[in-house]
Scaffold this motif. Structure first.
Motif, PDB file in Angstrom:
ATOM      1  N   LEU A 249       3.867  -8.856  -0.028  1.00 45.17           N
ATOM      2  CA  LEU A 249       2.564  -8.716  -0.682  1.00 45.17           C
ATOM      3  C   LEU A 249       2.688  -8.826  -2.199  1.00 45.17           C
ATOM      4  CD1 LEU A 249       0.991  -5.853   1.444  1.00 45.17           C
ATOM      5  CD2 LEU A 249       0.284  -8.249   1.383  1.00 45.17           C
ATOM      6  N   LEU A 250       3.757  -8.337  -2.769  1.00 39.66           N
ATOM      7  CA  LEU A 250       3.953  -8.432  -4.214  1.00 39.66           C
ATOM      8  C   LEU A 250       4.194  -9.864  -4.673  1.00 39.66           C
ATOM      9  CD1 LEU A 250       6.129  -5.277  -4.955  1.00 39.66           C
ATOM     10  CD2 LEU A 250       3.780  -5.707  -5.701  1.00 39.66           C
ATOM     11  N   LEU A 251       4.765 -10.668  -3.801  1.00 39.89           N
ATOM     12  CA  LEU A 251       4.999 -12.067  -4.133  1.00 39.89           C
ATOM     13  C   LEU A 251       3.776 -12.932  -3.848  1.00 39.89           C
ATOM     14  CD1 LEU A 251       8.658 -12.504  -2.881  1.00 39.89           C
ATOM     15  CD2 LEU A 251       7.846 -12.324  -5.237  1.00 39.89           C
ATOM     16  N   ASP A 252       2.618 -12.306  -3.825  1.00 35.51           N
ATOM     17  CA  ASP A 252       1.339 -12.986  -3.662  1.00 35.51           C
ATOM     18  C   ASP A 252       1.161 -13.558  -2.257  1.00 35.51           C
ATOM     19  OD1 ASP A 252      -1.117 -13.435  -4.743  1.00 35.51           O
ATOM     20  OD2 ASP A 252      -0.626 -15.397  -5.577  1.00 35.51           O
ATOM     21  N   GLY A 253       1.684 -12.870  -1.289  1.00 42.08           N
ATOM     22  CA  GLY A 253       1.473 -13.262   0.097  1.00 42.08           C
ATOM     23  C   GLY A 253       0.219 -12.594   0.645  1.00 42.08           C
ATOM     24  N   ASP A 254      -0.203 -13.029   1.793  1.00 40.50           N
ATOM     25  CA  ASP A 254      -1.385 -12.453   2.423  1.00 40.50           C
ATOM     26  C   ASP A 254      -1.074 -12.204   3.890  1.00 40.50           C
ATOM     27  OD1 ASP A 254      -3.958 -11.506   2.633  1.00 40.50           O
ATOM     28  OD2 ASP A 254      -4.787 -13.487   3.119  1.00 40.50           O
ATOM     29  N   LEU A 255      -1.318 -10.992   4.350  1.00 43.64           N
ATOM     30  CA  LEU A 255      -1.077 -10.644   5.739  1.00 43.64           C
ATOM     31  C   LEU A 255      -2.389 -10.719   6.517  1.00 43.64           C
ATOM     32  CD1 LEU A 255       1.297  -7.575   5.235  1.00 43.64           C
ATOM     33  CD2 LEU A 255       1.916  -9.877   5.947  1.00 43.64           C
ATOM     34  N   PRO A 256      -2.326 -11.062   7.796  1.00 43.77           N
ATOM     35  CA  PRO A 256      -3.553 -11.195   8.582  1.00 43.77           C
ATOM     36  C   PRO A 256      -4.169  -9.866   9.004  1.00 43.77           C
ATOM     37  CG  PRO A 256      -1.654 -11.715   9.938  1.00 43.77           C
ATOM     38  CD  PRO A 256      -1.147 -11.505   8.544  1.00 43.77           C
ATOM     39  N   PHE A 257      -3.620  -8.737   8.542  1.00 47.79           N
ATOM     40  CA  PHE A 257      -4.164  -7.425   8.874  1.00 47.79           C
ATOM     41  C   PHE A 257      -4.042  -6.529   7.660  1.00 47.79           C
ATOM     42  CE2 PHE A 257       0.014  -8.177  10.734  1.00 47.79           C
ATOM     43  CZ  PHE A 257       0.802  -7.321  10.000  1.00 47.79           C
ATOM     44  N   GLY A 258      -4.781  -5.416   7.688  1.00 48.03           N
ATOM     45  CA  GLY A 258      -4.803  -4.503   6.553  1.00 48.03           C
ATOM     46  C   GLY A 258      -3.674  -3.490   6.600  1.00 48.03           C
ATOM     47  N   TYR A 259      -3.819  -2.469   5.748  1.00 46.69           N
ATOM     48  CA  TYR A 259      -2.782  -1.457   5.650  1.00 46.69           C
ATOM     49  C   TYR A 259      -2.680  -0.588   6.899  1.00 46.69           C
ATOM     50  CZ  TYR A 259      -1.851  -2.578   0.818  1.00 46.69           C
ATOM     51  OH  TYR A 259      -1.469  -3.227  -0.328  1.00 46.69           O
ATOM     52  N   VAL A 260      -3.793  -0.367   7.573  1.00 46.81           N
ATOM     53  CA  VAL A 260      -3.751   0.422   8.807  1.00 46.81           C
ATOM     54  C   VAL A 260      -2.917  -0.305   9.857  1.00 46.81           C
ATOM     55  CG1 VAL A 260      -5.132   1.402  10.673  1.00 46.81           C
ATOM     56  CG2 VAL A 260      -5.956   1.530   8.317  1.00 46.81           C
ATOM     57  N   GLY A 261      -3.125  -1.589   9.987  1.00 40.71           N
ATOM     58  CA  GLY A 261      -2.334  -2.384  10.920  1.00 40.71           C
ATOM     59  C   GLY A 261      -0.880  -2.456  10.498  1.00 40.71           C
ATOM     60  N   LEU A 262      -0.643  -2.482   9.199  1.00 44.93           N
ATOM     61  CA  LEU A 262       0.722  -2.523   8.676  1.00 44.93           C
ATOM     62  C   LEU A 262       1.486  -1.258   9.055  1.00 44.93           C
ATOM     63  CD1 LEU A 262       2.490  -4.355   6.813  1.00 44.93           C
ATOM     64  CD2 LEU A 262       1.795  -2.862   4.949  1.00 44.93           C
ATOM     65  N   PHE A 263       0.837  -0.093   8.891  1.00 47.62           N
ATOM     66  CA  PHE A 263       1.497   1.159   9.248  1.00 47.62           C
ATOM     67  C   PHE A 263       1.625   1.318  10.757  1.00 47.62           C
ATOM     68  CE2 PHE A 263       0.329   2.311   4.876  1.00 47.62           C
ATOM     69  CZ  PHE A 263       1.560   2.778   4.445  1.00 47.62           C
ATOM     70  N   ALA A 264       0.671   0.808  11.518  1.00 44.24           N
ATOM     71  CA  ALA A 264       0.794   0.854  12.975  1.00 44.24           C
ATOM     72  C   ALA A 264       1.960  -0.004  13.447  1.00 44.24           C
ATOM     73  CB  ALA A 264      -0.508   0.380  13.616  1.00 44.24           C
ATOM     74  N   LEU A 265       2.106  -1.173  12.857  1.00 45.26           N
ATOM     75  CA  LEU A 265       3.223  -2.047  13.204  1.00 45.26           C
ATOM     76  C   LEU A 265       4.559  -1.427  12.779  1.00 45.26           C
ATOM     77  CD1 LEU A 265       3.985  -4.726  14.471  1.00 45.26           C
ATOM     78  CD2 LEU A 265       3.637  -5.803  12.252  1.00 45.26           C
ATOM     79  N   ALA A 266       4.588  -0.784  11.624  1.00 49.14           N
ATOM     80  CA  ALA A 266       5.815  -0.105  11.178  1.00 49.14           C
ATOM     81  C   ALA A 266       6.173   1.033  12.134  1.00 49.14           C
ATOM     82  CB  ALA A 266       5.645   0.429   9.760  1.00 49.14           C
TER      83      ALA A 266
END
Length: 96
Positions: free
Chosen positions: A55-72
């Protein structure tokens, strides 16, 4: 302080030395579970670090932070489960 028995682990009165945890000793269920939980945390946090770097390298994920923490969390559970299932085999082969 001339006594050489000070500082030796498990030295008995008969002069024999015992090690606290000899190599090849079977792991207890508690230590296996603790180790697996720590490997799970490592896996989950490593995923979060990689996602944050993306995300810092200007990438874009297809889901938000909630999905990010669920996946983690899912990755943490999976890596902990794999570590618990495989660790006793590695320990038996002395590859830890």
């Amino acid at each position: 302080m001339a006594d050489d028995s000070v500082g030796r682990v498990g030295s008995g009165e008969d002069g024999s030395e015992e090690t606290a945890n000899p190599p090849g000793a079977p792991m207890t269920a508690r230590t296996r579970a603790r180790s697996a939980a720590l490997w799970g945390l490592v896996g989950g946090f490593a995923f979060l670090v990689l996602a944050q770097g993306y995300l810092l390298l200007d990438g874009d994920l297809p889901f938000g932070y909630v999905g990010l923490f669920a996946l983690a969390g899912a990755i943490a559970v999976a890596s902990g489960g794999i570590a618990y299932a495989v660790e006793h085999r590695l320990h038996a082969k002395r590859r830890t």
